[in-house]
Design a protein around this motif. Structure first.
Motif, PDB file in Angstrom:
ATOM      1  N   GLU A 109       0.809  -1.215   0.000  1.00  0.00           N
ATOM      2  CA  GLU A 109       0.000   0.000   0.000  1.00  0.00           C
ATOM      3  C   GLU A 109       0.849   1.274   0.000  1.00  0.00           C
ATOM      4  OE1 GLU A 109      -1.010   0.642   4.760  1.00  0.00           O
ATOM      5  OE2 GLU A 109      -2.561  -0.099   3.409  1.00  0.00           O
ATOM      6  N   ASN A 110       2.148   1.144   0.208  1.00  0.00           N
ATOM      7  CA  ASN A 110       3.036   2.302   0.131  1.00  0.00           C
ATOM      8  C   ASN A 110       3.622   2.494  -1.272  1.00  0.00           C
ATOM      9  OD1 ASN A 110       3.167   3.248   2.999  1.00  0.00           O
ATOM     10  ND2 ASN A 110       3.883   1.157   3.319  1.00  0.00           N
ATOM     11  N   ASN A 111       3.331   1.557  -2.165  1.00  0.00           N
ATOM     12  CA  ASN A 111       3.840   1.624  -3.524  1.00  0.00           C
ATOM     13  C   ASN A 111       2.793   2.273  -4.423  1.00  0.00           C
ATOM     14  OD1 ASN A 111       4.273   0.672  -6.359  1.00  0.00           O
ATOM     15  ND2 ASN A 111       6.023  -0.366  -5.443  1.00  0.00           N
ATOM     16  N   ALA A 112       3.105   3.453  -4.968  1.00  0.00           N
ATOM     17  CA  ALA A 112       2.128   4.208  -5.750  1.00  0.00           C
ATOM     18  C   ALA A 112       1.671   3.443  -6.993  1.00  0.00           C
ATOM     19  CB  ALA A 112       2.714   5.562  -6.146  1.00  0.00           C
ATOM     20  N   SER A 113       2.588   2.760  -7.664  1.00  0.00           N
ATOM     21  CA  SER A 113       2.222   2.027  -8.884  1.00  0.00           C
ATOM     22  C   SER A 113       1.263   0.883  -8.574  1.00  0.00           C
ATOM     23  CB  SER A 113       3.484   1.477  -9.573  1.00  0.00           C
ATOM     24  OG  SER A 113       4.328   2.523  -9.992  1.00  0.00           O
ATOM     25  N   GLU A 114       1.553   0.138  -7.510  1.00  0.00           N
ATOM     26  CA  GLU A 114       0.673  -0.974  -7.139  1.00  0.00           C
ATOM     27  C   GLU A 114      -0.693  -0.474  -6.697  1.00  0.00           C
ATOM     28  OE1 GLU A 114       2.410  -3.792  -4.463  1.00  0.00           O
ATOM     29  OE2 GLU A 114       4.289  -3.919  -5.588  1.00  0.00           O
ATOM     30  N   MET A 115      -0.732   0.656  -5.981  1.00  0.00           N
ATOM     31  CA  MET A 115      -2.012   1.195  -5.544  1.00  0.00           C
ATOM     32  C   MET A 115      -2.807   1.784  -6.710  1.00  0.00           C
ATOM     33  SD  MET A 115      -2.504   0.406  -2.478  1.00  0.00           S
ATOM     34  CE  MET A 115      -1.720  -1.103  -3.062  1.00  0.00           C
ATOM     35  N   ALA A 116      -2.108   2.308  -7.709  1.00  0.00           N
ATOM     36  CA  ALA A 116      -2.801   2.801  -8.899  1.00  0.00           C
ATOM     37  C   ALA A 116      -3.496   1.641  -9.614  1.00  0.00           C
ATOM     38  CB  ALA A 116      -1.807   3.493  -9.832  1.00  0.00           C
ATOM     39  N   ARG A 117      -2.797   0.494  -9.721  1.00  0.00           N
ATOM     40  CA  ARG A 117      -3.427  -0.684 -10.337  1.00  0.00           C
ATOM     41  C   ARG A 117      -4.605  -1.158  -9.502  1.00  0.00           C
ATOM     42  NH1 ARG A 117       2.045  -1.922 -11.504  1.00  0.00           N
ATOM     43  NH2 ARG A 117       2.236  -3.207  -9.626  1.00  0.00           N
ATOM     44  N   PHE A 118      -4.458  -1.091  -8.177  1.00  0.00           N
ATOM     45  CA  PHE A 118      -5.545  -1.503  -7.280  1.00  0.00           C
ATOM     46  C   PHE A 118      -6.802  -0.653  -7.520  1.00  0.00           C
ATOM     47  CE2 PHE A 118      -7.811  -0.818  -3.268  1.00  0.00           C
ATOM     48  CZ  PHE A 118      -8.112  -2.121  -2.903  1.00  0.00           C
ATOM     49  N   PHE A 119      -6.629   0.662  -7.562  1.00  0.00           N
ATOM     50  CA  PHE A 119      -7.777   1.544  -7.756  1.00  0.00           C
ATOM     51  C   PHE A 119      -8.337   1.446  -9.175  1.00  0.00           C
ATOM     52  CE2 PHE A 119      -6.315   3.589  -3.838  1.00  0.00           C
ATOM     53  CZ  PHE A 119      -7.535   3.811  -3.206  1.00  0.00           C
ATOM     54  N   ASN A 120      -7.513   1.036 -10.131  1.00  0.00           N
ATOM     55  CA  ASN A 120      -8.033   0.806 -11.481  1.00  0.00           C
ATOM     56  C   ASN A 120      -9.064  -0.315 -11.490  1.00  0.00           C
ATOM     57  OD1 ASN A 120      -6.600   2.837 -12.755  1.00  0.00           O
ATOM     58  ND2 ASN A 120      -4.881   1.512 -13.328  1.00  0.00           N
ATOM     59  N   HIS A 121      -8.852  -1.322 -10.641  1.00  0.00           N
ATOM     60  CA  HIS A 121      -9.849  -2.383 -10.512  1.00  0.00           C
ATOM     61  C   HIS A 121     -11.180  -1.822 -10.009  1.00  0.00           C
ATOM     62  CE1 HIS A 121      -7.589  -6.046 -11.416  1.00  0.00           C
ATOM     63  NE2 HIS A 121      -6.585  -5.586 -10.696  1.00  0.00           N
TER      64      HIS A 121
END
Length: 265
Positions: A99-111
């Motif tokens: 959750e501290n990784n912006a790229s991973e969280m961006a993919r999460f919110f894309n879902h």
């Protein structure tokens, strides 16, 4: 639960946020099923809500579902239900990324965006604060994890605990005081709202406007007393250090074996 039932019955939230009546799916990922249903029932009884015929609850605690697996299941399950709102509570239960990784969280919110588009619905997500004191931060920066949590949502409602003793108000046993701050993308953000939580509901009050946020994660009286004790010890060390420096010329290691680093610790 209050938000959900307010949306279902088209009643205002906290006496100020108007709601449009709609169908709601609440995805409960954290609370035991029986405990959650009891909470809903308790809220209904206290506020006099009607039977929640338009409220569906999907209990997934213990199901080990991540957003990439849950999203297609949810779309298949809800495609013909015409939900106006879907609630995920809490987010961390369906996030397997950092959750501290912006790229991973961006993919999460894309879902989540994909679910919104496919079902033509709105999504409410429940998230937690980061560790430690939150009073010195802007409300949008208090969420645990990457700044994506602040940038992606169209509306943020943040709740932080406040100290009623700052304004000389005492609460009954079991009650707690909170401040709700809003950050909106498209509209002017409303003024903060103060509430007292008295299970199972939050009661709006105008008596706590000058109350300050709690100073730390443990906001008990014992914690405050502990903080004061630590401050007193630091002051004593400082006084010992200053005395040592002032009398440096008289220092004799044979008579006073206490080393300087220990005193200055």
């Amino acid at each position: 639960e209050i938000y959900t039932l307010s949306l279902h019955d088209a009643l205002p939230i906290f006496d100020c946020f108007k709601c449009k009546k709609g169908k709601v799916l609440y995805i409960n990922l954290e609370v035991d099923k029986n405990s959650f249903l009891k909470r809903v029932d308790d809220v209904q009884k206290v506020l006099g809500f009607k039977e929640a015929a338009g409220l569906d609850i999907w209990n997934l605690r213990g199901q080990n579902v991540s957003i990439d697996k849950l999203a297609p299941r949810l779309i298949r399950r809800a495609r013909t239900k015409n939900y106006d709102v879907i609630v995920f509570d809490p987010l961390y239960k369906i996030n397997e990324g950092d959750e501290n990784n912006a790229s991973e969280m961006a993919r999460f919110f894309n879902h989540l965006d994909y679910v919104c588009v496919q079902l033509q619905t709105s999504i409410i997500c429940c998230h937690h604060h980061s560790k430690g004191a939150q009073g010195g931060k802007f409300s949008m920066d208090r969420a645990s994890g990457s700044g994506v949590f602040a940038r992606d949502p169209d509306a943020l409602l943040d709740m932080i605990r406040i100290d009623p003793r700052d304004v000389g108000k005492s609460l009954e046993e079991g009650q707690t005081a909170w401040r709700i701050a809003s950050t909106l993308r498209e509209f002017r953000s409303p003024e903060d709202i103060d509430v007292i939580f008295d299970y199972p509901i939050h009661i709006v009050t105008d008596e706590l406007k000058e109350a300050k946020p709690m100073s730390g994660s443990d906001s008990s009286t014992n914690s405050r007393r502990g903080n004061a004790t630590r401050a007193e010890k630091q002051e004593q060390k400082y006084e010992r250090l200053m005395s040592f420096i002032e009398n440096w010329s008289e220092y004799d290691p044979k008579e006073q074996p206490t080393p300087f680093p220990t005193i200055a610790e």
